[in-house]
Design an enzyme around this catalytic site. Structure first.
Site, PDB file in Angstrom:
ATOM      1  N   ASP A 198       0.841  -1.202   0.000  1.00 41.24           N
ATOM      2  CA  ASP A 198       0.000   0.000   0.000  1.00 41.24           C
ATOM      3  C   ASP A 198       0.874   1.249   0.000  1.00 41.24           C
ATOM      4  O   ASP A 198       1.600   1.505   0.959  1.00 41.24           O
ATOM      5  CB  ASP A 198      -0.872  -0.041   1.272  1.00 41.24           C
ATOM      6  CG  ASP A 198      -1.842   1.116   1.356  1.00 41.24           C
ATOM      7  OD1 ASP A 198      -1.870   1.945   0.428  1.00 41.24           O
ATOM      8  OD2 ASP A 198      -2.585   1.177   2.363  1.00 41.24           O
ATOM      9  N   GLU A 224      -1.811  -1.296  -3.758  1.00 37.83           N
ATOM     10  CA  GLU A 224      -2.910  -0.421  -3.315  1.00 37.83           C
ATOM     11  C   GLU A 224      -2.528   1.050  -3.410  1.00 37.83           C
ATOM     12  O   GLU A 224      -1.426   1.427  -3.014  1.00 37.83           O
ATOM     13  CB  GLU A 224      -3.240  -0.803  -1.861  1.00 37.83           C
ATOM     14  CG  GLU A 224      -4.354  -0.010  -1.220  1.00 37.83           C
ATOM     15  CD  GLU A 224      -4.766  -0.639   0.120  1.00 37.83           C
ATOM     16  OE1 GLU A 224      -4.764  -1.884   0.227  1.00 37.83           O
ATOM     17  OE2 GLU A 224      -5.089   0.125   1.049  1.00 37.83           O
ATOM     18  N   GLU A 251     -10.280   3.949  -1.177  1.00 40.98           N
ATOM     19  CA  GLU A 251     -10.542   4.391   0.197  1.00 40.98           C
ATOM     20  C   GLU A 251     -10.639   5.911   0.304  1.00 40.98           C
ATOM     21  O   GLU A 251     -11.268   6.428   1.219  1.00 40.98           O
ATOM     22  CB  GLU A 251      -9.452   3.877   1.152  1.00 40.98           C
ATOM     23  CG  GLU A 251      -8.117   4.538   0.959  1.00 40.98           C
ATOM     24  CD  GLU A 251      -7.033   3.944   1.852  1.00 40.98           C
ATOM     25  OE1 GLU A 251      -6.763   4.526   2.896  1.00 40.98           O
ATOM     26  OE2 GLU A 251      -6.480   2.900   1.484  1.00 40.98           O
ATOM     27  N   HIS A 301     -12.287  -1.453   2.628  1.00 40.73           N
ATOM     28  CA  HIS A 301     -11.179  -0.858   3.375  1.00 40.73           C
ATOM     29  C   HIS A 301     -11.614  -0.757   4.832  1.00 40.73           C
ATOM     30  O   HIS A 301     -12.754  -0.401   5.109  1.00 40.73           O
ATOM     31  CB  HIS A 301     -10.893   0.543   2.831  1.00 40.73           C
ATOM     32  CG  HIS A 301      -9.885   1.313   3.621  1.00 40.73           C
ATOM     33  ND1 HIS A 301     -10.234   2.140   4.665  1.00 40.73           N
ATOM     34  CD2 HIS A 301      -8.542   1.366   3.538  1.00 40.73           C
ATOM     35  CE1 HIS A 301      -9.139   2.675   5.166  1.00 40.73           C
ATOM     36  NE2 HIS A 301      -8.095   2.226   4.512  1.00 40.73           N
TER      37      HIS A 301
HETATM   38 CA    CA Z   1      -4.696   1.890   2.261  1.00 42.37          CA
END
Ligand code: CA
Length: 387
Positions: A198, A224, A251, A301
C-alpha cells in the site's frame, strides 16, 4: 420511533512509538464513535473515519450540522434521511469530512434498524454469502528504527504466526527502499502467504509502474493506491502496464458519484470503499451495485476500532463473489495488527478476531445478534474519551 440525540465520542491514547505511512507519522490512536439515541430506548452505534485532529472537526459537523437535521426524525427512514442530508451538504462538501460524518450517522441508523427488526446487519443486506471470511493482517507500518527491512521481516513472520494467511505492508519510501522492504516481507511471510503493498498515493504513474514491476516479481497480490486518487488516467496507465499484479484503490473516494469514475473508467481491479467515509452502509450498497454492474470485485477498506470491524464483518459476509463461481475470488476482512487499545477491549463482548484467526486458519465469522450486534464497554470508553 424518533431520534432524540446524536452524540460523538472521541477516544484517544498515546502510542509507545510513532507509526507511519507514506504521508505522515502519528503518535496517538484516535477513534471517533457516534451514538444515535431514540425515544423508544434503542441506541445505534456508528464510527466516523478521520483520525487524529480530524475527528474533532468531524465531531463539530456531527453535532452542529447533522444533529439538528436528525432530531425528531424516524431513524428507520434511512434512505430518505441520507438523500436529504446529502442534498443539503452537497454545496459544501461532496467529499471528505461532511460525508465521513454522514457515514457514521448512517451506520448507526442501520444498527437501529437491525435492533428494531431483530435482524443482524448481514441479513438486512441480503444474507450471508459465506460462513466465514479470510482476514488479512495489516501491519508493517513505517517506524523510526535503524533496520526497517529487518523489522518488517520479523513483523511479517509474526503476522503469519498469528494465523493470518494474507498480509499487507506499507511502501512509499522510494523504489530502492520499497523493494528492499517488500523482499523482507516476502521472506518473513514465506511463499504461500498472499501479500499486498500500500503506497497511500505516494507516486506518479511512472514511479508506480517501476515499483509495481518489482512487487510483481516478488509475487505480490495487489498494489494499493499507487497514485493520487484524483488521477484516474494515472490509475489506468499503471493498471495497463502491470498485467499480473492487481491494482486496488478507492478508500479516498467518496459516494457513488466519486466511485463512478474509478469503476466506469476501469481504474482498479479491486475496489476498496471505506464504509465510515464513503457514505455509510446505504451508500456502500449503491457502490456495490455499480461495481457489480462493471464486474469489479469489492474488498472493504477498514481502519478503525472494533465498531468498524464489526460493521465490516457483516459487509464482508454479505458481499457477493464477483463475477461468481465455485472457486471464486472472495472478499477479505482487513484487520490492523499494529498497536491500538481500541480493539479487543472496546466492546462489552470482544469480537475475538485474533482468537478466531488463530483457531480457524485465518478465517473469521460474524455473529447473529441484531444490528451490528455490539455494545460498548462503558468503563473502557470513559477511560479513554477525550471530548
Ligand atoms: Ca490503504
Amino acid at each position: 420511533m424518533k431520534i432524540t440525540d446524536v452524540r460523538s465520542i472521541i477516544l484517544q491514547h498515546d502510542l509507545e512509538e510513532p507509526l507511519g505511512y507514506s504521508q505522515m507519522y502519528f503518535s496517538k490512536r484516535t477513534a471517533h464513535l457516534l451514538q444515535v439515541e431514540t425515544d423508544d430506548g434503542l441506541t445505534g452505534i456508528g464510527e466516523v473515519f478521520g483520525a487524529g485532529t480530524l475527528a474533532f472537526a468531524n465531531r463539530a459537523i456531527v453535532e452542529r450540522v447533522l444533529r439538528p437535521l436528525l432530531i425528531g426524525r424516524n431513524p428507520l427512514d434511512i434512505g430518505v434521511i441520507w438523500h436529504e442530508v446529502y442534498n443539503l451538504l452537497r454545496d459544501h462538501g461532496q467529499k471528505g469530512m461532511p460525508i465521513q460524518a454522514l457515514s457514521g450517522v448512517d451506520i448507526a441508523l442501520w444498527d437501529i434498524l437491525g435492533q428494531a427488526t431483530g435482524l443482524p446487519l448481514y441479513q438486512l443486506l441480503g444474507g450471508k454469502a459465506r460462513d466465514s471470511v479470510l482476514a488479512y493482517g495489516y501491519g508493517m507500518m513505517f517506524r523510526n528504527v535503524a533496520d526497517l527491512p529487518g523489522a518488517f521481516h520479523e513483523e511479517a513472520a509474526r503476522i503469519v504466526e498469528m494465523g493470518f494467511r494474507a498480509a499487507k505492508m506499507k511502501i512509499g519510501m522510494g523504489r530502492a527502499m520499497d523493494l528492499r522492504l517488500a523482499e523482507a516481507v516476502r521472506n518473513g511471510a514465506g511463499d504461500g502467504v498472499r501479500l499486498m503493498a500500500d503506497a497511500n498515493h505516494a507516486y506518479t504513474p511512472g514511479e508506480a509502474i517501476q515499483i509495481g514491476l518489482g512487487l510483481r516479481e516478488l509475487g505480490f497480490y495487489w498494489f494499493e493506491e499507487p497514485v493520487m486518487p484524483e488521477d484516474y488516467e494515472g490509475y489506468r496507465e499503471v493498471r495497463a502496464a502491470l498485467p499480473g499484479l492487481l491494482i486496488a484503490g478507492g478508500e479516498a473516494e467518496y459516494t457513488r458519484y466519486g466511485m463512478r469514475e474509478l469503476i466506469t473508467r476501469r481504474c482498479v481491479d479491486i475496489l476498496q470503499p471505506e464504509v465510515a467515509a464513503t457514505g455509510g452502509v446505504s451508500e456502500f450498497g449503491k457502490i456495490l451495485a455499480l461495481a457489480s454492474a462493471f464486474g469489479t470485485p469489492v474488498v472493504p477498506h477498514v481502519w478503525g476500532s472494533d465498531v468498524l470491524i464489526a460493521v465490516n464483518l457483516h459487509l464482508a459476509h454479505a458481499l457477493p463473489d464477483i463475477p461468481g463461481g465455485l472457486f471464486q475470488f472472495e472478499p477479505m476482512l482487513e484487520y490492523d495488527t499494529t498497536p491500538s487499545l481500541f480493539r479487543e477491549h472496546l466492546l462489552a463482548e470482544s469480537l475475538d478476531v485474533r482468537g478466531q484467526v488463530k483457531r480457524n486458519g485465518g478465517r473469521v465469522s460474524v455473529g447473529d445478534k441484531p444490528g451490528l450486534g455490539i455494545a460498548l464497554n462503558w468503563d473502557f470508553v470513559e477511560k479513554y474519551r477525550v471530548d
